[in-house]
Design a protein around this motif. Structure first.
Motif, PDB file in Angstrom:
ATOM      1  N   LYS A  69       0.838  -1.199   0.000  1.00 13.78           N
ATOM      2  CA  LYS A  69       0.000   0.000   0.000  1.00 13.78           C
ATOM      3  C   LYS A  69       0.882   1.262   0.000  1.00 13.78           C
ATOM      4  O   LYS A  69       0.621   2.230  -0.709  1.00 13.78           O
ATOM      5  CB  LYS A  69      -0.894  -0.015   1.249  1.00 13.78           C
ATOM      6  N   GLN A  70       1.953   1.168   0.801  1.00 18.06           N
ATOM      7  CA  GLN A  70       2.873   2.307   0.881  1.00 18.06           C
ATOM      8  C   GLN A  70       3.535   2.568  -0.466  1.00 18.06           C
ATOM      9  O   GLN A  70       3.672   3.708  -0.895  1.00 18.06           O
ATOM     10  CB  GLN A  70       3.922   2.033   1.950  1.00 18.06           C
ATOM     11  N   LYS A  71       3.935   1.441  -1.118  1.00 15.22           N
ATOM     12  CA  LYS A  71       4.583   1.569  -2.425  1.00 15.22           C
ATOM     13  C   LYS A  71       3.642   2.207  -3.439  1.00 15.22           C
ATOM     14  O   LYS A  71       4.035   3.090  -4.202  1.00 15.22           O
ATOM     15  CB  LYS A  71       5.053   0.187  -2.924  1.00 15.22           C
ATOM     16  N   VAL A  72       2.389   1.719  -3.419  1.00 16.68           N
ATOM     17  CA  VAL A  72       1.380   2.260  -4.339  1.00 16.68           C
ATOM     18  C   VAL A  72       1.202   3.757  -4.084  1.00 16.68           C
ATOM     19  O   VAL A  72       1.154   4.565  -5.020  1.00 16.68           O
ATOM     20  CB  VAL A  72       0.036   1.501  -4.183  1.00 16.68           C
ATOM     21  N   GLU A  73       1.132   4.101  -2.784  1.00 17.06           N
ATOM     22  CA  GLU A  73       0.934   5.514  -2.430  1.00 17.06           C
ATOM     23  C   GLU A  73       2.113   6.364  -2.895  1.00 17.06           C
ATOM     24  O   GLU A  73       1.951   7.477  -3.388  1.00 17.06           O
ATOM     25  CB  GLU A  73       0.736   5.660  -0.920  1.00 17.06           C
ATOM     26  N   GLU A  74       3.349   5.795  -2.713  1.00 18.81           N
ATOM     27  CA  GLU A  74       4.542   6.515  -3.156  1.00 18.81           C
ATOM     28  C   GLU A  74       4.512   6.732  -4.667  1.00 18.81           C
ATOM     29  O   GLU A  74       4.840   7.809  -5.159  1.00 18.81           O
ATOM     30  CB  GLU A  74       5.800   5.741  -2.759  1.00 18.81           C
ATOM     31  N   LYS A  75       4.124   5.635  -5.392  1.00 16.34           N
ATOM     32  CA  LYS A  75       4.042   5.714  -6.846  1.00 16.34           C
ATOM     33  C   LYS A  75       3.039   6.781  -7.265  1.00 16.34           C
ATOM     34  O   LYS A  75       3.287   7.591  -8.159  1.00 16.34           O
ATOM     35  CB  LYS A  75       3.625   4.354  -7.447  1.00 16.34           C
ATOM     36  N   LYS A  76       1.881   6.748  -6.573  1.00 20.47           N
ATOM     37  CA  LYS A  76       0.811   7.696  -6.875  1.00 20.47           C
ATOM     38  C   LYS A  76       1.298   9.127  -6.647  1.00 20.47           C
ATOM     39  O   LYS A  76       1.051  10.028  -7.456  1.00 20.47           O
ATOM     40  CB  LYS A  76      -0.410   7.427  -5.971  1.00 20.47           C
ATOM     41  N   ALA A  77       2.010   9.292  -5.520  1.00 12.64           N
ATOM     42  CA  ALA A  77       2.507  10.628  -5.171  1.00 12.64           C
ATOM     43  C   ALA A  77       3.495  11.115  -6.235  1.00 12.64           C
ATOM     44  O   ALA A  77       3.463  12.279  -6.663  1.00 12.64           O
ATOM     45  CB  ALA A  77       3.167  10.588  -3.797  1.00 12.64           C
ATOM     46  N   ALA A  78       4.378  10.168  -6.665  1.00 14.20           N
ATOM     47  CA  ALA A  78       5.373  10.519  -7.688  1.00 14.20           C
ATOM     48  C   ALA A  78       4.676  10.894  -8.993  1.00 14.20           C
ATOM     49  O   ALA A  78       5.038  11.884  -9.656  1.00 14.20           O
ATOM     50  CB  ALA A  78       6.329   9.348  -7.900  1.00 14.20           C
ATOM     51  N   ALA A  79       3.653  10.087  -9.343  1.00 17.31           N
ATOM     52  CA  ALA A  79       2.897  10.345 -10.579  1.00 17.31           C
ATOM     53  C   ALA A  79       2.189  11.701 -10.493  1.00 17.31           C
ATOM     54  O   ALA A  79       2.213  12.484 -11.446  1.00 17.31           O
ATOM     55  CB  ALA A  79       1.892   9.223 -10.809  1.00 17.31           C
ATOM     56  N   ALA A  80       1.606  11.954  -9.330  1.00 19.74           N
ATOM     57  CA  ALA A  80       0.889  13.221  -9.137  1.00 19.74           C
ATOM     58  C   ALA A  80       1.843  14.410  -9.238  1.00 19.74           C
ATOM     59  O   ALA A  80       1.508  15.457  -9.802  1.00 19.74           O
ATOM     60  CB  ALA A  80       0.206  13.213  -7.775  1.00 19.74           C
ATOM     61  N   LYS A  81       3.068  14.186  -8.694  1.00 19.94           N
ATOM     62  CA  LYS A  81       4.079  15.244  -8.756  1.00 19.94           C
ATOM     63  C   LYS A  81       4.437  15.552 -10.210  1.00 19.94           C
ATOM     64  O   LYS A  81       4.549  16.711 -10.609  1.00 19.94           O
ATOM     65  CB  LYS A  81       5.328  14.788  -7.984  1.00 19.94           C
ATOM     66  N   LYS A  82       4.608  14.444 -10.969  1.00 20.95           N
ATOM     67  CA  LYS A  82       4.953  14.601 -12.381  1.00 20.95           C
ATOM     68  C   LYS A  82       3.859  15.366 -13.112  1.00 20.95           C
ATOM     69  O   LYS A  82       4.126  16.288 -13.898  1.00 20.95           O
ATOM     70  CB  LYS A  82       5.134  13.214 -13.037  1.00 20.95           C
ATOM     71  N   VAL A  83       2.618  14.941 -12.835  1.00 18.89           N
ATOM     72  CA  VAL A  83       1.466  15.590 -13.488  1.00 18.89           C
ATOM     73  C   VAL A  83       1.440  17.075 -13.132  1.00 18.89           C
ATOM     74  O   VAL A  83       1.253  17.937 -14.003  1.00 18.89           O
ATOM     75  CB  VAL A  83       0.143  14.894 -13.077  1.00 18.89           C
TER      76      VAL A  83
END
Lengths: 302, 203
Positions: B149-163
């Motif tokens: 879950k943490q990994k997914v959240e980190e990925k999501k956060a990174a993706a959101a940052k990119k966006v």
């Protein structure tokens, strides 16, 4: 669909805990570190806790508001855990053990959880104490119910203890009791001993305000002569008219027992019947007058 | 301010997360302390947005409120054994998902009676169970699940940052390509006009 308990808001979690029994909250706290934290955060008040210390069982009894004291959480030892799949549990600060949890009913039909562990040692006793202390907010001083054979066991420091009950069929050695009482019990007000006693009243016994002895034997006589507290209750005592005379005279003349408020002596079946005249003849007595004082006083042995 | 007698006749429009609206009586709404604190004294113009909850959940919650309008004053949690047939049906009709949504909505709306009934019901689900069985009921994420879950959240956060970065870049470009010339044009026109006006006035 299972319940996402940890995702519920704090208010909901607290309301759920309020609807639970103490033993259920304890079991919940063993589910995980985060659930334990939820129980701690709910800051649930507890009326009076009794720590039960017996050689084969350690328990937590709770005296709730208006409900008699009864056992809620118990640990016993079962060297070869069998019957059910044992589970890994973390109790207190950082103590890990394997145990089997069962829900049981006490004689008063109170639900309690019995946790069987392979070795019921000082670590378990200490961790159980720590765990319960973390979960609940105590609103009254605690009590200890201890077996005569457990007095010499290694025990945690139970804080804010006001009552100690010593039980057992074996004879209590007053030196063991002295050693036990010399630990950290500054708020101790009441000592109840429900086991036969060997030895004379010790200094520690004389420091306590309220003392009850179920089988006082010779100790009762010395305790009565030197007693400095408020209330004394002697059941099955062996006393003579002469002793009682001396005691009452000293109390009436204020030659001793300055703090004494209440005395109850019940004679042992083996002792001879007392001759009332032999006592009253020796004292300055007057006829009872209801106008001067009430016929009965109510005193609670607390 | 609406008087208690007349408020039962007043209807309020409630807006759900889908944007749908439906009406609820003032008497039913008054069981919600959240509503009382927010709207009772000042009233509401237009629909009251409870947009964190879907229509079905809100309707279920207010169905309970409507039903308990005529009941005696609430005096603390009622034991599940003392629940009426209607109450029992109300809870039994719900599936687990709806039940969870109702608890959350009831907690948000601060409907004391419904929240405590729901909570007692959960406590009952856990009664008589040992720790292992409790874990099954309350779904505790395992260590691996937590990690995942943490990994997914980190990925999501990174993706959101990119966006977000991309959006910022696009905004900058748009500013330079589209907005600036217009601004410049406006400014230039304004300058020209000013100069023209000045020369005209000098003449």
């Amino acid at each position: 669909m299972p319940l996402p308990f940890l995702l519920f808001p704090y208010v909901v979690q607290k309301e759920i805990f309020k609807s639970m029994e103490y033993c259920e909250m304890f079991l919940m706290s063993l589910c995980s570190k985060r659930v334990k934290q939820c129980v701690i955060q709910a800051r649930l008040k507890i009326a009076k806790v009794w720590y039960g210390v017996y050689p084969d069982i350690k328990f937590i009894a709770i005296q709730d508001w208006g409900i008699p004291v009864d056992m809620h959480i118990a640990f016993d030892d079962q060297p070869a855990l069998s019957g059910m799949e044992p589970m890994e549990m973390k109790i207190g600060d950082d103590f890990k053990t394997r145990g089997i949890v069962k829900a049981k009913l006490t004689r008063l039909k109170q639900e309690y959880c019995l946790i069987s562990v392979p070795k019921l040692d000082a670590k378990v006793t200490k961790s159980l104490h720590e765990h319960v202390k973390q979960l609940f907010r105590y609103t009254a001083p605690c009590g200890i119910e201890i077996h005569t054979n457990s007095l010499t066991e290694e025990l945690p420091i139970y804080e804010n203890v006001s009552k100690i009950l010593v039980k057992g069929k074996s004879i209590l050695d007053l030196n063991d009791l002295d050693t036990f009482l010399s630990q950290y019990y500054p708020n101790l007000t009441t000592l109840l001993i429900c086991s036969p006693i060997n030895g004379e009243a010790t200094s520690k016994l004389l420091e306590i305000g309220n003392v009850h002895l179920s089988y006082p034997g010779q100790c009762g006589i010395t305790l009565l002569s030197k007693f400095n507290g408020k209330k004394i209750n002697l059941w099955g005592a062996v006393v003579t008219e002469k002793m009682l005379n001396e005691f009452i005279r000293k109390w009436m003349k204020s030659e001793g027992y300055q703090n004494l408020e209440f005395v109850n002596i019940e004679l042992s079946l083996e002792s001879d019947l007392l001759n009332r005249d032999l006592i009253t003849d020796q004292l300055e007595i007057e006829a009872f007058d209801e106008m001067k004082r009430p016929g009965r006083y109510q005193s609670e042995f607390r | 301010m609406t008087s208690p007698a007349s408020s039962s006749e007043v209807k309020y429009l409630i807006e759900s997360s889908e944007g749908n609206t439906f009406d609820v009586s003032g008497a039913a709404l008054r069981q919600s302390n959240t509503f009382n604190a927010m709207f009772l004294n000042i009233g509401a113009d237009g629909p009251i947005p409870f947009t964190d909850y879907n229509e079905a959940t809100l309707k279920k919650v207010f169905e309970y409120c409507e039903h308990s309008v005529n009941e005696e004053n609430y005096s603390g949690p009622k034991h599940q054994d003392d629940l009426s047939k209607w109450d029992l049906n109300f809870f039994n009709e719900m599936d687990q998902k709806m039940f969870i949504d109702v608890i959350n909505a009831s907690n948000f709306l601060d409907i004391e009676r419904l929240t405590s009934y729901c909570c007692e019901r959960i406590a009952r689900m856990l009664r008589g169970k040992n720790t292992q069985e409790m874990i099954k009921v309350i779904t505790l994420p395992t260590a691996e699940e937590l990690e995942a879950k943490q990994k997914v959240e980190e990925k999501k956060a990174a993706a959101a940052k990119k966006v977000a970065e991309k959006a910022a870049e696009t905004a900058e470009k748009t500013e330079t390509l589209e907005e600036l010339p217009v601004q410049q044009l406006v400014q230039t026109t304004r300058n020209k006009l000013t100069r023209k006006y000045l020369s005209f006035s000098n003449e």
